[in-house]
Structures are given as C-alpha cells and as structure tokens.
Enzyme design. Structure first.
Site, PDB file in Angstrom:
ATOM      1  N   ASP A  22      20.624  30.252 -54.788  1.00 51.70           N
ATOM      2  CA  ASP A  22      19.866  31.134 -54.740  1.00 51.70           C
ATOM      3  C   ASP A  22      18.972  31.031 -53.536  1.00 51.70           C
ATOM      4  O   ASP A  22      18.358  32.061 -52.841  1.00 51.70           O
ATOM      5  CB  ASP A  22      18.319  31.541 -55.410  1.00 51.70           C
ATOM      6  CG  ASP A  22      19.420  31.180 -57.055  1.00 51.70           C
ATOM      7  OD1 ASP A  22      20.255  30.604 -57.047  1.00 51.70           O
ATOM      8  OD2 ASP A  22      18.643  31.679 -58.313  1.00 51.70           O
ATOM      9  N   ASP A  33      11.105  29.082 -52.388  1.00 54.09           N
ATOM     10  CA  ASP A  33      11.510  30.533 -52.541  1.00 54.09           C
ATOM     11  C   ASP A  33      10.458  30.864 -51.216  1.00 54.09           C
ATOM     12  O   ASP A  33       9.509  32.000 -51.500  1.00 54.09           O
ATOM     13  CB  ASP A  33      10.705  31.549 -53.560  1.00 54.09           C
ATOM     14  CG  ASP A  33      12.182  30.254 -54.472  1.00 54.09           C
ATOM     15  OD1 ASP A  33      13.400  31.042 -54.317  1.00 54.09           O
ATOM     16  OD2 ASP A  33      11.682  30.445 -55.702  1.00 54.09           O
TER      17      ASP A  33
HETATM   18  N1  GLY Z   1      16.026  32.892 -57.868  1.00 55.56           N
HETATM   19  C1  GLY Z   1      16.332  32.844 -59.342  1.00 55.56           C
HETATM   20  C2  GLY Z   1      16.654  34.466 -59.733  1.00 55.56           C
HETATM   21  O1  GLY Z   1      17.292  34.468 -59.110  1.00 55.56           O
HETATM   22  O2  GLY Z   1      16.344  34.136 -60.588  1.00 55.56           O
END
Ligand code: GLY
Length: 401
Positions: free
Chosen positions: A179, A119
């Site tokens: 994601d 992330d």
């Molecule tokens: N990346 C985690 C979410 O979208 O909750």
C-alpha cells in the site's frame, strides 16, 4: 438524460435522503462518462446538503447494520471524502461541493505533523493534493510540503524504504506494505512543488526496494515485507489483510498496479512501467478473476466463487489502468477495455450505494479481522470517481490526465 432529470426532480419533491441511480452504462464514451459524472455530482450535492460536517465524524464506511462508521483525521481513510468532493467539483462546478470539500479538507491539516504513520499520502495528497489541483494556493502547497517532510522521517537508508506500520513490534522490525507505494505520490509532488530532490530520491528508492522484494515470480505481491534495519535484509514475508502469507490480496495488487504506474509517470524509469504492465496482466489472466472485472477480495480466497468481491480493488485498478494506457500506447486498448468493464460493472445498480454519503457498495476492508466486509467504503468512491474523470480525459485527448 431527460428521464434522469424527472427522476431527480421527483426524488427532491418527495424529500428522499436516499438518491438512487439505476441506469447502467452500456458503453463507455464521452457522452456516457459525462452523464455518469453529472449524476454523481448531483447525488453528492444532494448528500452534502444533509450530511453534517464534523471533524469527529469523517465518513469511512458503513457498519454491517447500515450505520455510519466514522473517524477523525487520524484515520488513514480520512482524506478520501474531501478528495471525492473536490474531484466532482472540478468536473461540474457545483459550489456546494467546493464549500463542503474545503471544510472537510481543513480537518486534515494537523496530520501534516504526524510522524507515526506512513499514510500521510492517503490523508493529505487525497485532500490537500486535490484541493491544490483544483484551486492552487500557497497554503495548500505549504501543507503538502510539510507533510512530505514529516513522511520522509520514516525513511530508513539501510532498508531503502519508508516504514509503514508501528504496531506489532514483537513480530515485525521494519514492516513495509505494498500500500505504501501510494504514499509516494505525495513525495513526488512535494519534490516538484519545493524543488527539493530529497523527496524524489526517497520515493524513487522506496519504489526500487519494493520492486526488488515485494513480488513473487507471477507478479502477485506480498502484503508485508519485514526488513532487518541493520542488514537491510528480509526477515519475514507476511500478510495482514490477505487470505494467507502466500496469497494475492486484491487491493494490494491494485495498489501495486496504480503505484508503479504513478512511479513511472514521476521518474520515467522503464522498470516501473514493466512492473505495472506485468501486474495488469496478473489481473487480466488470473483464473480466479471474474469477467465483470471486480476481483474477489483475495485472488486466493478460500471460498471462491462464493467469496466477497472488492469494489475498492476494482476501482483502484481501473484508475491505474486508465493512466497506464497513456504511458503504454501500444497496449492502450487492452488497458482501456479492462477499465471500461470495471467502470460499467461499478456503475450498474448492483454496485451503486443508496446510503449517504457513499457512492459504491461491495468493498472489503479487512476480511481476516472481520472488519468492513461487503460494505460501502469511502476509498472505493474516491478511486471510482478518479477513474471516471481520467477515462473522460483520455476520451477527450486531454493529457496529462
Ligand atoms: N492501506 C490499507 C488498506 O488498503 O486497507
């Protein structure tokens, strides 16, 4: 506009800490977009005045009881609040927003070394990336390039993707979540900034692998694809935050739509544009999609029409659609009409948050875990503001948006 000034003045006079915006947008045009962004900037400025800047209390969401759910910079959501402040500062030039944005951004810097997360895009591109966009400096650039170097270490050449999560090792060997498309923007940007094509090649290959494996025939996405690191083959197709392994988790759809649009911008590979177009049509044509543009938290949530909506998915999708309208001019109006519907709904009193420092209500973080259900969440705000800014840029024929 005049009424709004009077209302804001009264609120200041009464010393209100809650700032309300009640006037909905009836039509999206240059004037209404500027008016809304002016209101949001004023609201953010009034909120930063009283909101303590604390590296251990970075805003993430509201708890069910209305108290602040805060994090440190380790959290994947930690860069969004700074990013929202930078965006609103770019629009209106309020110095108090810039000062606060700089301080919140500085907390993120140490994350550039963290090899345990995918992330880094969310954390550093949404904070330092916005800072660089606003006030380019060698320091911001160096942080982005270092973060890209760190993220690249999670790339596996046999799989052709960046590893997402490190937890659940007893179930997943090499999980990649939809994601993760969003974290590629950091790599594409770092390739531009550094001239190092390794970042570009990793991001490009990750997008190709995701294109091949993450989607079903109807362009709904799996949340988690688990790969075998020896063969590169697929071991499991799972969900983590969706209703079931075979359901279409709404924010995942939105990440895919936004992510492939951005990957097209960076590579001009027509396969990415086609994928973004197809995911957009999934949103438009799904029988469970409400007409106001705000999806249920999962397109296959069990209790539709009583399921919770997810404002964050709507905001991410709206921002992606505004960009898509620029890359696909033949279908511009279709994308913009949908984005406008979303922006109008999110700008209505029903969706405007009242508790600092949040802008929007009604997002769903992780329904299966019972976490952050129907509350304000900081990434909904970030993509809402971004969508409004992009929409204004399109209205003013300013490209790139
Ligand atoms: N990346 C985690 C979410 O979208 O909750």
């Amino acid at each position: 506009m005049k009424n709004l000034f009077i209302l804001s003045f009264l609120a200041l006079l009464l010393g209100c800490t809650e700032v309300h915006i009640t006037k909905p947008i009836s039509e999206i045009n240059e004037e209404s977009l500027k008016e809304r962004l002016t209101q949001l900037s004023a609201r953010a400025a009034s909120m930063v005045k009283d909101f303590p800047i604390d590296s251990n209390r970075i805003p993430r969401a509201l708890e069910a009881d209305g108290s602040l759910m805060a994090s440190t910079s380790r959290d994947w959501t930690s860069g969004f609040y700074a990013g929202t402040l930078w965006s609103l500062y770019r629009f209106g030039g309020d110095e108090s927003l810039r000062q606060a944005a700089e301080k919140w951004t500085a907390f993120e810097e140490k994350e550039k070394w963290d090899t345990h997360t995918h992330d880094l895009g969310f954390k550093l591109y949404c904070s330092f990336g916005e800072a660089y966009k606003t006030k380019p400096s060698q320091h911001y650039k160096d942080v982005l390039i270092q973060a890209a170097q760190t993220l690249s270490r999670r790339y596996h050449p046999t799989v052709g993707a960046i590893r997402s999560w490190d937890f659940n090792r007893e179930i997943w060997q090499f999980p990649v979540i939809i994601d993760n498309m969003m974290n590629l923007e950091l790599l594409f940007e770092a390739a531009e900034l550094s001239g190092d094509s390794v970042f570009y090649n990793i991001a490009y290959q990750h997008a190709l692998t995701t294109l091949d494996n993450h989607f079903r025939a109807d362009y709904s996405s799996y949340h988690v694809i688990d790969y075998d690191t020896l063969s590169g083959g697929i071991r499991n197709r799972h969900t983590h935050q969706g209703a079931s392994h075979e359901s279409a988790w709404s924010r995942g759809q939105a990440w895919g739509l936004y992510g492939f649009t951005m990957a097209y911008r960076a590579t001009k590979d027509p396969r990415f544009l086609e994928q973004a177009q197809a995911i957009a049509h999934f949103f438009f044509e799904h029988p469970n999609q409400p007409e106001d543009g705000i999806p249920y938290w999962d397109f296959n949530a069990p209790n539709i029409p009583d399921a919770y909506r997810d404002a964050s998915a709507a905001a991410v999708a709206a921002s992606g659609l505004v960009e898509l309208s620029v890359h696909d001019p033949d279908n511009r109006d279709t994308y913009l009409n949908w984005a406008d519907t979303v922006l109008k709904t999110l700008s209505s009193p029903e969706y405007q948050a009242k508790t600092p420092p949040f802008l929007l209500k009604h997002s769903v973080g992780n329904f299966p875990a019972g976490a952050e259900v129907d509350v304000p969440i900081v990434y909904a705000d970030y993509y809402y503001v971004e969508a409004l800014l992009r929409r204004l840029a399109v209205e003013q024929n300013r490209f790139p948006i």
